[in-house]
Design a protein around this motif. Structure first.
Motif, mmCIF file in Angstrom:
data_model
loop_
_atom_site.group_PDB
_atom_site.id
_atom_site.type_symbol
_atom_site.label_atom_id
_atom_site.label_comp_id
_atom_site.label_asym_id
_atom_site.label_seq_id
_atom_site.Cartn_x
_atom_site.Cartn_y
_atom_site.Cartn_z
ATOM 1 N N ARG A 71 0.855 -1.251 0.055
ATOM 2 C CA ARG A 71 -0.060 -0.031 -0.005
ATOM 3 C C ARG A 71 0.763 1.179 0.105
ATOM 4 O O ARG A 71 0.464 2.365 -0.783
ATOM 5 C CB ARG A 71 -0.806 -0.010 1.208
ATOM 6 C CG ARG A 71 -1.617 1.230 1.619
ATOM 7 C CD ARG A 71 -2.516 1.574 0.350
ATOM 8 N NE ARG A 71 -3.471 2.688 0.710
ATOM 9 C CZ ARG A 71 -4.401 3.422 -0.009
ATOM 10 N NH1 ARG A 71 -4.389 2.656 -1.523
ATOM 11 N NH2 ARG A 71 -4.879 4.374 0.069
ATOM 12 N N ALA A 72 2.077 1.189 0.751
ATOM 13 C CA ALA A 72 2.909 2.404 0.914
ATOM 14 C C ALA A 72 3.476 2.539 -0.514
ATOM 15 O O ALA A 72 3.467 3.994 -0.960
ATOM 16 C CB ALA A 72 3.874 2.156 1.898
ATOM 17 N N ALA A 73 4.110 1.399 -1.211
ATOM 18 C CA ALA A 73 4.585 1.650 -2.642
ATOM 19 C C ALA A 73 3.504 2.180 -3.499
ATOM 20 O O ALA A 73 4.083 3.075 -4.330
ATOM 21 C CB ALA A 73 5.035 0.068 -3.096
ATOM 22 N N ASP A 74 2.322 1.881 -3.380
ATOM 23 C CA ASP A 74 1.300 2.138 -4.413
ATOM 24 C C ASP A 74 1.020 3.684 -4.066
ATOM 25 O O ASP A 74 1.034 4.483 -4.956
ATOM 26 C CB ASP A 74 0.008 1.581 -4.080
ATOM 27 C CG ASP A 74 -1.135 1.858 -5.210
ATOM 28 O OD1 ASP A 74 -0.686 1.496 -6.368
ATOM 29 O OD2 ASP A 74 -2.026 2.318 -4.742
ATOM 30 N N LEU A 75 1.053 4.206 -2.901
ATOM 31 C CA LEU A 75 0.738 5.540 -2.657
ATOM 32 C C LEU A 75 1.986 6.599 -3.083
ATOM 33 O O LEU A 75 1.532 7.715 -3.649
ATOM 34 C CB LEU A 75 0.477 5.757 -1.051
ATOM 35 C CG LEU A 75 -0.878 5.304 -0.609
ATOM 36 C CD1 LEU A 75 -0.798 5.313 0.997
ATOM 37 C CD2 LEU A 75 -1.861 6.156 -1.239
ATOM 38 N N LEU A 76 3.197 5.968 -2.745
ATOM 39 C CA LEU A 76 4.291 6.796 -2.978
ATOM 40 C C LEU A 76 4.433 6.766 -4.633
ATOM 41 O O LEU A 76 4.798 7.757 -5.272
ATOM 42 C CB LEU A 76 5.620 6.091 -2.559
ATOM 43 C CG LEU A 76 6.889 6.670 -2.745
ATOM 44 C CD1 LEU A 76 7.094 8.164 -2.396
ATOM 45 C CD2 LEU A 76 8.048 5.855 -2.143
ATOM 46 N N SER A 77 3.942 5.624 -5.371
ATOM 47 C CA SER A 77 4.347 5.599 -6.861
ATOM 48 C C SER A 77 3.410 6.682 -7.411
ATOM 49 O O SER A 77 3.689 7.246 -8.336
ATOM 50 C CB SER A 77 3.964 4.282 -7.191
ATOM 51 O OG SER A 77 4.151 4.033 -8.603
ATOM 52 N N SER A 78 2.142 6.684 -7.148
ATOM 53 C CA SER A 78 1.013 7.740 -7.522
ATOM 54 C C SER A 78 1.794 9.367 -7.416
ATOM 55 O O SER A 78 1.385 9.896 -8.090
ATOM 56 C CB SER A 78 -0.374 7.435 -6.789
ATOM 57 O OG SER A 78 -0.208 7.662 -5.592
ATOM 58 N N ARG A 79 2.215 9.466 -6.273
ATOM 59 C CA ARG A 79 2.689 10.752 -6.058
ATOM 60 C C ARG A 79 3.626 11.076 -6.857
ATOM 61 O O ARG A 79 4.050 12.242 -7.296
ATOM 62 C CB ARG A 79 3.027 11.011 -4.357
ATOM 63 C CG ARG A 79 1.467 11.244 -3.754
ATOM 64 C CD ARG A 79 1.795 10.832 -2.031
ATOM 65 N NE ARG A 79 0.831 11.154 -1.311
ATOM 66 C CZ ARG A 79 -0.214 10.202 -1.208
ATOM 67 N NH1 ARG A 79 -0.375 9.128 -2.083
ATOM 68 N NH2 ARG A 79 -1.500 10.585 -0.552
ATOM 69 N N MET A 80 4.935 10.253 -6.911
ATOM 70 C CA MET A 80 5.838 10.416 -7.808
ATOM 71 C C MET A 80 5.315 10.544 -9.215
ATOM 72 O O MET A 80 5.956 11.346 -9.980
ATOM 73 C CB MET A 80 6.991 9.373 -7.639
ATOM 74 C CG MET A 80 8.262 9.522 -8.487
ATOM 75 S SD MET A 80 9.431 8.412 -8.077
ATOM 76 C CE MET A 80 8.614 6.826 -9.247
ATOM 77 N N ASP A 81 4.239 9.732 -9.540
ATOM 78 C CA ASP A 81 4.058 9.866 -10.929
ATOM 79 C C ASP A 81 3.394 11.262 -11.559
ATOM 80 O O ASP A 81 3.753 11.838 -12.593
ATOM 81 C CB ASP A 81 3.036 8.818 -11.217
ATOM 82 C CG ASP A 81 2.449 8.799 -12.816
ATOM 83 O OD1 ASP A 81 3.124 8.529 -13.750
ATOM 84 O OD2 ASP A 81 1.272 8.941 -12.817
ATOM 85 N N THR A 82 2.591 11.656 -10.509
ATOM 86 C CA THR A 82 2.086 13.089 -10.836
ATOM 87 C C THR A 82 3.152 14.092 -10.849
ATOM 88 O O THR A 82 2.890 15.028 -11.868
ATOM 89 C CB THR A 82 1.225 13.381 -9.644
ATOM 90 O OG1 THR A 82 -0.117 12.361 -9.619
ATOM 91 C CG2 THR A 82 0.512 14.776 -9.695
ATOM 92 N N ARG A 83 3.909 14.207 -10.107
ATOM 93 C CA ARG A 83 5.146 15.321 -10.098
ATOM 94 C C ARG A 83 5.815 14.952 -11.349
ATOM 95 O O ARG A 83 6.350 15.846 -11.787
ATOM 96 C CB ARG A 83 5.874 15.122 -8.786
ATOM 97 C CG ARG A 83 5.209 16.184 -7.951
ATOM 98 C CD ARG A 83 4.923 15.570 -6.338
ATOM 99 N NE ARG A 83 4.001 16.428 -5.746
ATOM 100 C CZ ARG A 83 2.676 16.031 -5.463
ATOM 101 N NH1 ARG A 83 2.223 15.195 -6.088
ATOM 102 N NH2 ARG A 83 2.094 16.958 -4.892
ATOM 103 N N LEU A 84 6.579 13.635 -11.595
ATOM 104 C CA LEU A 84 7.223 13.600 -12.814
ATOM 105 C C LEU A 84 6.517 14.156 -14.133
ATOM 106 O O LEU A 84 6.826 14.619 -14.970
ATOM 107 C CB LEU A 84 7.482 12.106 -13.081
ATOM 108 C CG LEU A 84 8.669 11.724 -12.224
ATOM 109 C CD1 LEU A 84 8.918 9.997 -12.392
ATOM 110 C CD2 LEU A 84 10.124 12.342 -12.694
#
Length: 291
Positions: A110-123
């Motif tokens: 769950r942590a990896a999914d939340l972190l991945s979505s936030r990184m994807d938005t900023r990238l």
């Protein structure tokens, strides 16, 4: 006596079991969370030996080491609306155990999914404000530093996660546009090659024209110097002839006549029609050249 021994042994066994259920260890590479019926009692337990109440308290342990989240390649659009396939990863670790547990329920996926979505938005935002050249070779390093800082500010507050580093492993063009991009690059290089050849030919023509000019000037100067030398030689010869003539005019006339006879009679096949009594034969008719 046997009954007392049994009771003592049973009591010791209960104490040992109770202590084993009450004591727990947090390793150096871990962080712990103490719960009471699912409610957080003590957060961010440090490495060492700790005490809890059996049944009432439970302990959740988390890996405190730096972890790597290798994201799936994603499609991003640049400022020129060019689609790129970006493969990236993020280095992270738990900064606040309580916030991390509250946001993810202690689930690493769950942590990896939340972190991945936030990184994807900023990238996506970072790539959308930059051209292809800037993304590939321009301010890419600066972009990653700023992205790490911005992402860390959000994840620490929302997820209890510290973002250590964000990196782009590979940037590729989609297969359907790669050939057109390569063709455009090839055309651009060919255009640059033609410009270089044109400039080279122009420079060569200038060098050849300058060489031809220098050749013409050198030949003209050489011809002028040769004519001057020839004129000086003729002048010296004429002066020499004049001096010789003035010293003995009769001998000079005789010598010139002999030279003329030699030149005229050198070829036996020649036919000459002359007056035998003319001046040309005066030294043949008379020794002193007089009639």
């Amino acid at each position: 006596m046997g009954g007392r021994t049994f009771v003592v042994l049973a009591g010791l066994l209960l104490v040992i079991v109770g202590l084993s259920k009450s004591l727990f260890i947090i390793n150096e590479t871990e962080r712990g969370l103490l719960l009471r019926f699912g409610e957080v009692v003590e957060a961010n337990l440090q490495p060492g030996l700790h005490l809890k109440m059996p049944i009432v308290n439970t302990v959740t342990k988390f890996d405190a080491r730096v972890q790597t989240l290798d994201s799936r390649p994603q499609d991003y659009l640049t400022l020129e609306k060019k689609r790129l396939i970006v493969d990236s990863f993020v280095k992270w670790r738990i900064a606040d155990v309580k916030t991390y547990y509250t946001a993810t329920s202690g689930d690493e996926f769950r942590a990896a999914d939340l972190l991945s979505s936030r990184m994807d938005t900023r990238l996506r935002n970072k790539f959308g404000r930059r051209t292809l050249t800037e993304v590939v070779s321009g301010d890419r390093e600066e972009m990653m530093v700023n992205l790490t800082k911005e992402l860390n500010e959000i994840t620490e507050d929302e997820l209890g996660i510290q973002v250590v580093d964000v990196r782009v492993k590979r940037i590729e063009l989609p297969a359907e546009v790669s050939q057109s991009v390569y063709d455009r690059m090839r055309a651009e290089r060919e255009r640059e090659a033609r410009e270089l050849r044109s400039k080279g030919n122009e420079l060569a023509e200038g060098i050849r024209a300058d060489a031809d000019r220098q050749k013409t000037v050198l030949q003209a100067e050489a011809f002028r110097e040769a004519e001057l030398a020839r004129g000086d030689g003729d002048a010296i010869a004429a002066s020499t002839y004049a001096k010789a003539y003035n010293k003995n005019a009769e001998f000079y006339s005789f010598y010139r006549s002999l030279d003329a006879y030699k030149s005229s009679f050198s070829n036996k096949g020649d036919v000459m029609v002359l007056d035998p009594k003319g001046d040309f034969f005066k030294y043949l008719n008379s020794a002193d050249g007089k009639k």
